[in-house]
Design an enzyme around this catalytic site. Sequence first.
Site, mmCIF file in Angstrom:
data_model
loop_
_atom_site.group_PDB
_atom_site.id
_atom_site.type_symbol
_atom_site.label_atom_id
_atom_site.label_comp_id
_atom_site.label_asym_id
_atom_site.label_seq_id
_atom_site.Cartn_x
_atom_site.Cartn_y
_atom_site.Cartn_z
ATOM 1 N N CYS A 80 0.933 -1.384 0.126
ATOM 2 C CA CYS A 80 -0.116 -0.016 -0.127
ATOM 3 C C CYS A 80 1.164 0.658 -0.026
ATOM 4 O O CYS A 80 1.642 0.841 0.723
ATOM 5 C CB CYS A 80 -0.860 -0.045 1.005
ATOM 6 S SG CYS A 80 -1.832 1.238 1.973
ATOM 7 N N CYS A 191 -0.844 3.787 -6.447
ATOM 8 C CA CYS A 191 -1.168 3.562 -5.764
ATOM 9 C C CYS A 191 -2.082 1.906 -6.094
ATOM 10 O O CYS A 191 -2.215 1.346 -7.081
ATOM 11 C CB CYS A 191 -2.793 3.986 -5.874
ATOM 12 S SG CYS A 191 -4.129 3.370 -4.351
#
Length: 265
Positions: A80, A191
Amino acid sequence: MSEEAEERRNLPVGFFDSGLGGLSVLKAALQLLPDENYLYLGDSANAPYGSRPVEEIRALTFTGIEKMRERGIKALVIACNTATAAAVTQVREKYPEMPVIGIEPALRPAVVRSRGGQIVVMATPMTLRQQKFQNLLHHFSDQAWITPLPCEGLMEFVEQGNLEGPELDEYFHTHLDPLVTDRLESIVLGCTHYPFLRPHLRRYFAGRKVDLIDGSEGTVRELRRKLAAKGMLRAGTEPGNLTLWNTAGPEMVDRSRRLLSMPTD
C-alpha cells in the site's frame, strides 16, 4: 538446514494493504515467486487510508501487522503506497529481524524510460504529501517533467468493485483530460488499487502512446532479493498456498479472489 530454519522458511510472506489494492502486487508475487506461501490481509473495514491522519494510518498498519505476526509470517510486504509512506520506517524499526518491503510510486522506471515528455503520477493525496514521495520527486525533478496528480476517491472504485461505467469515465475525464496533450508519455500508477483500472485506462487513452507503469514487479524483485539474502526462499516440490483475509468479512474475500483472476496488464 536445521528443522527450525526449515520451519521458518516455510512460513508465509505477509502482504498488507488498506484494502484490495495490494492484490495487484500479490498477483506479481504469485507469478514470480510461485513456491512461496502467502498470507494477504486487506483492511477494507478501515479503507480508505488516504484520507486519514498519518498517526492513524500508522496505528492501523501496526494493528494489521500484529494480526499477521500472530498467525506467523517470515517477511512482510506493505503493499500500500499510503501505508508505506506513513509507516514503513517505523515498522522496520520495530521489527528489525523481519524483512520488510514497502512500495512507492514507480517514478524511477518512468524516468529511465522517459523520452522527454510529461510523466504524471496518479496517487492518493496522502501519498503525494508524504516526505517519502517528496524526496523521490526532488531526486528526479531535474531529470524529467513530472506532474503529481492527487486522485482522491479513485481507489474506492476498486474497493466497491466498480471497474467500468459512466462514473469512472467521468472521473477520468475530470482529472485527466486537462493533462492529455501530445507531450504526455507515461502515467505512474502510484496506488496499488490503480492497476486493476488498467483496462479502462487503456480504453481512455485509445489511439495515444501512453505507458502505464506501476511498482508491483519491482517490489516483488526486492522481496526475492531480501529473502535470498537471508536464505529464506522456499523451494517447494509444489506451489505454495495462499490465504486471503479481509477485515470487512467474507464478501471482500470473494471480491479479492475475483480480482486475482483479472488482468492488470
